[in-house]
Design a protein around this motif. Sequence first.
Motif, mmCIF file in Angstrom:
data_model
loop_
_atom_site.group_PDB
_atom_site.id
_atom_site.type_symbol
_atom_site.label_atom_id
_atom_site.label_comp_id
_atom_site.label_asym_id
_atom_site.label_seq_id
_atom_site.Cartn_x
_atom_site.Cartn_y
_atom_site.Cartn_z
ATOM 1 N N ARG B 153 0.843 -1.203 0.000
ATOM 2 C CA ARG B 153 0.000 0.000 0.000
ATOM 3 C C ARG B 153 0.880 1.256 0.000
ATOM 4 O O ARG B 153 0.596 2.217 -0.712
ATOM 5 C CB ARG B 153 -0.917 0.010 1.236
ATOM 6 C CG ARG B 153 -2.200 -0.745 1.009
ATOM 7 C CD ARG B 153 -3.213 -0.461 2.107
ATOM 8 N NE ARG B 153 -2.810 -0.971 3.416
ATOM 9 C CZ ARG B 153 -2.944 -2.239 3.792
ATOM 10 N NH1 ARG B 153 -3.499 -3.113 2.985
ATOM 11 N NH2 ARG B 153 -2.544 -2.641 4.983
ATOM 12 N N TRP B 154 1.937 1.227 0.777
ATOM 13 C CA TRP B 154 2.835 2.380 0.848
ATOM 14 C C TRP B 154 3.437 2.666 -0.536
ATOM 15 O O TRP B 154 3.416 3.798 -1.023
ATOM 16 C CB TRP B 154 3.942 2.111 1.878
ATOM 17 C CG TRP B 154 4.798 3.302 2.206
ATOM 18 C CD1 TRP B 154 4.678 4.125 3.288
ATOM 19 C CD2 TRP B 154 5.909 3.820 1.451
ATOM 20 N NE1 TRP B 154 5.621 5.114 3.255
ATOM 21 C CE2 TRP B 154 6.390 4.958 2.138
ATOM 22 C CE3 TRP B 154 6.529 3.440 0.252
ATOM 23 C CZ2 TRP B 154 7.477 5.720 1.682
ATOM 24 C CZ3 TRP B 154 7.599 4.186 -0.211
ATOM 25 C CH2 TRP B 154 8.061 5.314 0.510
ATOM 26 N N ILE B 155 3.968 1.627 -1.182
ATOM 27 C CA ILE B 155 4.593 1.792 -2.502
ATOM 28 C C ILE B 155 3.578 2.289 -3.540
ATOM 29 O O ILE B 155 3.857 3.195 -4.311
ATOM 30 C CB ILE B 155 5.233 0.476 -3.019
ATOM 31 C CG1 ILE B 155 6.474 0.133 -2.190
ATOM 32 C CG2 ILE B 155 5.609 0.594 -4.498
ATOM 33 C CD1 ILE B 155 7.396 -0.880 -2.841
ATOM 34 N N GLU B 290 1.449 13.768 9.449
ATOM 35 C CA GLU B 290 2.428 13.249 8.515
ATOM 36 C C GLU B 290 3.382 12.338 9.258
ATOM 37 O O GLU B 290 3.769 12.628 10.387
ATOM 38 C CB GLU B 290 3.245 14.406 7.943
ATOM 39 C CG GLU B 290 2.907 14.738 6.526
ATOM 40 C CD GLU B 290 3.588 16.002 6.070
ATOM 41 O OE1 GLU B 290 4.764 16.206 6.428
ATOM 42 O OE2 GLU B 290 2.945 16.790 5.358
ATOM 43 N N CYS B 291 3.786 11.265 8.590
ATOM 44 C CA CYS B 291 4.776 10.379 9.187
ATOM 45 C C CYS B 291 6.102 11.146 9.254
ATOM 46 O O CYS B 291 6.525 11.722 8.257
ATOM 47 C CB CYS B 291 4.908 9.124 8.340
ATOM 48 S SG CYS B 291 6.286 8.078 8.814
ATOM 49 N N ARG B 292 6.729 11.154 10.416
ATOM 50 C CA ARG B 292 7.940 11.953 10.551
ATOM 51 C C ARG B 292 9.121 11.344 9.796
ATOM 52 O O ARG B 292 10.133 11.979 9.568
ATOM 53 C CB ARG B 292 8.320 12.144 12.029
ATOM 54 C CG ARG B 292 8.742 10.862 12.743
ATOM 55 C CD ARG B 292 9.500 11.164 14.031
ATOM 56 N NE ARG B 292 9.455 10.068 14.966
ATOM 57 C CZ ARG B 292 10.199 8.960 14.864
ATOM 58 N NH1 ARG B 292 11.027 8.813 13.844
ATOM 59 N NH2 ARG B 292 10.089 7.998 15.767
ATOM 60 N N ARG B 293 8.976 10.079 9.416
ATOM 61 C CA ARG B 293 10.085 9.407 8.754
ATOM 62 C C ARG B 293 9.987 9.532 7.224
ATOM 63 O O ARG B 293 10.971 9.833 6.560
ATOM 64 C CB ARG B 293 10.082 7.942 9.159
ATOM 65 C CG ARG B 293 11.368 7.205 8.918
ATOM 66 C CD ARG B 293 11.308 5.877 9.660
ATOM 67 N NE ARG B 293 12.524 5.112 9.507
ATOM 68 C CZ ARG B 293 12.736 4.267 8.515
ATOM 69 N NH1 ARG B 293 11.822 4.091 7.599
ATOM 70 N NH2 ARG B 293 13.885 3.606 8.447
ATOM 71 N N CYS B 294 8.785 9.292 6.675
ATOM 72 C CA CYS B 294 8.658 9.255 5.211
ATOM 73 C C CYS B 294 7.783 10.367 4.660
ATOM 74 O O CYS B 294 7.733 10.578 3.459
ATOM 75 C CB CYS B 294 8.120 7.907 4.758
ATOM 76 S SG CYS B 294 6.388 7.628 5.176
ATOM 77 N N GLY B 295 7.058 11.069 5.538
ATOM 78 C CA GLY B 295 6.222 12.172 5.068
ATOM 79 C C GLY B 295 4.878 11.770 4.492
ATOM 80 O O GLY B 295 4.091 12.619 4.104
ATOM 81 N N LEU B 302 4.355 7.847 13.326
ATOM 82 C CA LEU B 302 4.946 7.037 12.257
ATOM 83 C C LEU B 302 3.827 6.317 11.503
ATOM 84 O O LEU B 302 2.841 5.904 12.114
ATOM 85 C CB LEU B 302 5.864 5.966 12.849
ATOM 86 C CG LEU B 302 7.264 6.364 13.299
ATOM 87 C CD1 LEU B 302 7.933 5.172 13.981
ATOM 88 C CD2 LEU B 302 8.104 6.838 12.117
ATOM 89 N N CYS B 303 4.004 6.185 10.181
ATOM 90 C CA CYS B 303 3.041 5.372 9.442
ATOM 91 C C CYS B 303 3.348 3.903 9.742
ATOM 92 O O CYS B 303 4.387 3.584 10.312
ATOM 93 C CB CYS B 303 3.119 5.665 7.948
ATOM 94 S SG CYS B 303 4.593 4.999 7.132
ATOM 95 N N LYS B 304 2.430 3.030 9.331
ATOM 96 C CA LYS B 304 2.603 1.595 9.626
ATOM 97 C C LYS B 304 3.915 1.060 9.071
ATOM 98 O O LYS B 304 4.655 0.350 9.752
ATOM 99 C CB LYS B 304 1.431 0.807 9.024
ATOM 100 C CG LYS B 304 0.338 0.491 10.027
ATOM 101 C CD LYS B 304 0.129 -1.024 10.086
ATOM 102 C CE LYS B 304 -0.753 -1.447 11.237
ATOM 103 N NZ LYS B 304 -2.178 -1.404 10.889
ATOM 104 N N ALA B 305 4.196 1.421 7.802
ATOM 105 C CA ALA B 305 5.402 0.899 7.145
ATOM 106 C C ALA B 305 6.645 1.318 7.935
ATOM 107 O O ALA B 305 7.516 0.501 8.230
ATOM 108 C CB ALA B 305 5.474 1.392 5.699
ATOM 109 N N CYS B 306 6.707 2.600 8.276
ATOM 110 C CA CYS B 306 7.887 3.096 8.983
ATOM 111 C C CYS B 306 7.981 2.536 10.396
ATOM 112 O O CYS B 306 9.085 2.362 10.909
ATOM 113 C CB CYS B 306 7.889 4.614 9.002
ATOM 114 S SG CYS B 306 8.218 5.303 7.364
ATOM 115 N N SER B 307 6.851 2.256 11.028
ATOM 116 C CA SER B 307 6.954 1.711 12.379
ATOM 117 C C SER B 307 7.546 0.304 12.323
ATOM 118 O O SER B 307 8.316 -0.074 13.201
ATOM 119 C CB SER B 307 5.616 1.750 13.117
ATOM 120 O OG SER B 307 4.754 0.773 12.636
HETATM 121 ZN ZN LIG Z 1 6.310 6.569 7.105
#
Ligand SMILES: [Zn+2]
Lengths: 66, 313
Positions: B153-155, B290-295, B302-307
Amino acid sequence: MQVKVIFGEENLTEDVPEDYTIKELLKKLEIPSETVVVKKNEAIVIEEELIQEGDTLEIIKVIFGG
Amino acid sequence: MNTCSKCGNQQIIIQKKHSGQSLCQECFIESINEKVLKDTRKYKLLEKGDKVLMALSGGKDSVVALHILNLLREKNIIDIVAVTIDEGIKGYREKGIEIAKGNTRTLGIEHRVVSFKEYFGRTLDEMMGQDGTRPQGDTEPRHACTYCGVFRRWILNRVAQEEGATKIATGHNLDDETQSILMNYLEGNINNLIRIGPKSESRDERFTVKIKPLREIPEKEIGLYAIAADLNVHLAGCPYVGESFRREIGGFIKELSENHPTIMYSTLRGFDKIKSILKKELTPKGNTGECRRCGEPSAGELCKACSFLEGWE
Ligand SMILES: [Zn+2]
Ligand SMILES: [Zn+2]
């Protein structure tokens, strides 16, 4: 009577009685009919189709996992 | 003698138990095309000028969806770019990518292959570790499908932005959709339940709208279409067999369908009727940050992917 059955990599010769249907053949081979499409002599057929001597039946699995 | 309900042809390839209709090869293909395009209009899935990012795995569902949406592309109503996600599943994904390439080449559709490796630094196989059970550092065992779903989903959302796509189309079928409705209901997962539908309705415009053109087509009929239209499709099962609960529910629905051939349709219809009310009452309030890692947009820090990714570092 004898028929040829192609299922994936397998090539089988099956002995079936007269007036046998695709549905009965799938049951005999223990293949769930809701997961496959069957071609009889290269044409798609429904489960109720009767099998005749010398037919070639290709069983194509279209539903996986699940 | 059983003949085609539309043209009288004696060579029928399907007898629909739920409607009593029998169809020959040509009329079946035509009827699926019509049904999908009708649903596309009915649910306003597409607008003239849309650029559609087709999530193309090479499996029957996405290949069939691509070929039907291509009918709209040929009429210059929409533009399509296809993307195949290489999760990094050895012995399985390679073939799907080849087939996806073949289909887009035949249709003259732009195609990208993107991988978990390039976006996240590791393949799904690597994430799942040597024994294929769980990523290193994760205490809570989760199924491979959970990670795969989150990262896919992220990609998709990221590639949609990169390509300037206005819609993301996926190959979800009637079986998938009915399973999701039942699963989420039985698990009491109402937040996920109210998100099910032909078209995603995120209030956040940073999420590209997702559409499911095949949502009302049973999986078996998509398989039949692929064979009847002689499409090149990847017929194989993923080695990471699906979540066990989804499989149980899927088996249960298939069993029920034997004696109740309309059960999937009625489950979907019933759900669609109550959904808007549920959504109104139950949609969580609050802004998406916004996810602080990927925006990417995310409810949490954090979004799920980044967590997941941070947990493994
Ligand atoms: Zn993220
Ligand atoms: Zn016909």
